[in-house]
Design an enzyme around this catalytic site. Sequence first.
Site, mmCIF file in Angstrom:
data_model
loop_
_atom_site.group_PDB
_atom_site.id
_atom_site.type_symbol
_atom_site.label_atom_id
_atom_site.label_comp_id
_atom_site.label_asym_id
_atom_site.label_seq_id
_atom_site.Cartn_x
_atom_site.Cartn_y
_atom_site.Cartn_z
ATOM 1 N N VAL A 115 21.846 -42.455 35.614
ATOM 2 C CA VAL A 115 21.174 -41.282 35.060
ATOM 3 C C VAL A 115 19.679 -41.566 35.091
ATOM 4 O O VAL A 115 19.280 -42.710 34.794
ATOM 5 C CB VAL A 115 21.660 -41.066 33.601
ATOM 6 C CG1 VAL A 115 20.704 -40.201 32.807
ATOM 7 C CG2 VAL A 115 23.055 -40.462 33.585
ATOM 8 N N GLU A 161 17.529 -41.927 41.168
ATOM 9 C CA GLU A 161 16.164 -42.477 41.202
ATOM 10 C C GLU A 161 15.157 -41.372 40.857
ATOM 11 O O GLU A 161 14.867 -40.498 41.671
ATOM 12 C CB GLU A 161 15.792 -43.083 42.570
ATOM 13 C CG GLU A 161 16.683 -44.186 43.077
ATOM 14 C CD GLU A 161 16.662 -45.423 42.169
ATOM 15 O OE1 GLU A 161 15.629 -45.665 41.519
ATOM 16 O OE2 GLU A 161 17.683 -46.108 42.103
ATOM 17 N N SER A 162 14.587 -41.476 39.658
ATOM 18 C CA SER A 162 13.729 -40.392 39.166
ATOM 19 C C SER A 162 12.623 -40.006 40.144
ATOM 20 O O SER A 162 12.399 -38.817 40.405
ATOM 21 C CB SER A 162 13.133 -40.743 37.795
ATOM 22 O OG SER A 162 12.288 -41.886 37.867
ATOM 23 N N CYS A 198 15.773 -40.792 27.383
ATOM 24 C CA CYS A 198 15.416 -41.628 28.535
ATOM 25 C C CYS A 198 14.122 -41.140 29.195
ATOM 26 O O CYS A 198 14.053 -40.020 29.691
ATOM 27 C CB CYS A 198 16.557 -41.612 29.552
ATOM 28 S SG CYS A 198 16.110 -42.368 31.123
ATOM 29 N N LYS A 203 30.122 -44.246 29.108
ATOM 30 C CA LYS A 203 29.999 -43.161 30.086
ATOM 31 C C LYS A 203 31.332 -42.472 30.366
ATOM 32 O O LYS A 203 32.364 -43.138 30.466
ATOM 33 C CB LYS A 203 29.448 -43.720 31.402
ATOM 34 C CG LYS A 203 28.029 -44.257 31.275
ATOM 35 C CD LYS A 203 27.528 -44.840 32.592
ATOM 36 C CE LYS A 203 26.109 -45.391 32.409
ATOM 37 N NZ LYS A 203 25.617 -46.095 33.597
#
Lengths: 243, 243
Positions: free
Chosen positions: B70, B86-87, B30, B57
């Site tokens: 994720v 939230e990256s 990802c 999951k």
Amino acid sequence: MSSGRHLAKGSPTPDVPEDGILRLYSMRFCPFAQRVHLVLDAKQIPYHSIYINLSEKPEWLFEKNPQGKVPALELVREPGPPVLTESLLICEYLDEQYPLRPLYPRDPLKKVQEKLLIERFNAVLGAFFKASDGGEIEPFWNGLDVYERELSRRDTAFFGGEQTGILDYMIWPWCERLELLKLQRGEDYNFDETRFPQLSLWLERMKRDVAVMAFYMEAEVQAEFLRTRSAGKPNYNLLVKDA
Amino acid sequence: MSSGRHLAKGSPTPDVPEDGILRLYSMRFCPFAQRVHLVLDAKQIPYHSIYINLSEKPEWLFEKNPQGKVPALELVREPGPPVLTESLLICEYLDEQYPLRPLYPRDPLKKVQEKLLIERFNAVLGAFFKASDGGEIEPFWNGLDVYERELSRRDTAFFGGEQTGILDYMIWPWCERLELLKLQRGEDYNFDETRFPQLSLWLERMKRDVAVMAFYMEAEVQAEFLRTRSAGKPNYNLLVKDA
């Protein structure tokens, strides 16, 4: 400019004094632009509002801001001058650059938690637009449940504590529009005070906030604007006295 | 866990030591999760990686993080413990909470300008996914033009200056995947070094960055994962030695 008239294609560059004061390119009926007005007003930062007709944007807007987006904040004192876009990023910048009356928490954890709740509101405002457009209303209430629970958990007058904070202002534009939703949906409007007891009290408190009052708009005016827009002839200047 | 095996439905709660070290719920393929790994590695913050099978999951993931998203970062030392998602927000939090080796500029204006370029990259990564999925490739190159111009304007080795900064890491996952795009598109791949001279040099510099190297993945492996996913049987554990 201060008349609130929205400038359109063919309009001359706005006649704003070269006084070093921030310039906010805005649209009077835009909830995202409203966020920036709320933060500027809450922090008592002086600014000039320049309203834009979004259906027929003036040519000079693209010189300032190639993407032609609104809200946009022109930092006239900085070399360039730079023009910032994205309502949330503008508000973060303002809170950092003007530290008086801070709106974001200082603590990194509290701050990111506030940002996550603001981010999560994107789904709620999406659901608002759908409900306002005649779609289902329940997804919007489901979204608000999160904020009811959060306010109840915090047990404070505002999300920001005893004073308004960033989360209060970032979600407010769509909460102000509950009255608009009521007008649009008529009988079908089913806001339930027993489901939202804390938010109901909060709505009343927010309506007495100075920054909220400064940009508040009656639901009838919002509705009239949306009607003209749906009819393909948006009347941006509904609030302009001499229109 | 350190094996890199992706935990699926029915798997027991991961056996991670109670050592107060951050836990990152991630997925090895990802690009959004990769952003968080890059920041943790660049800042040399210790953490445990817990890889998740996103197609099935594990049940316990929803206890940690009701949205089941994720990347997610569990702050095991804080009461709760809170789990951040939230990256971009996770990376901002990390940079504020761990001030050594800062990645964001300090100056509010420079900082918001960096965030605007990260925000604007959303359109580029969207174009990447389309190109990777067999769509037009030109919109992706058009998006990269902005970053080529910006790097040329800055005239530095990295977007962050002589060292990598936040913008370098936030856009890297999709730039690393240029090789993947080449593999997927074959003859049709038309990256033009004369169009992207600065970015070409930057790509080589980035590949020698310690944080980039720590999470780097060969294009063939990425491609193989995507093939298994398209076939409806994603093999998350391609990199697991004992798989």
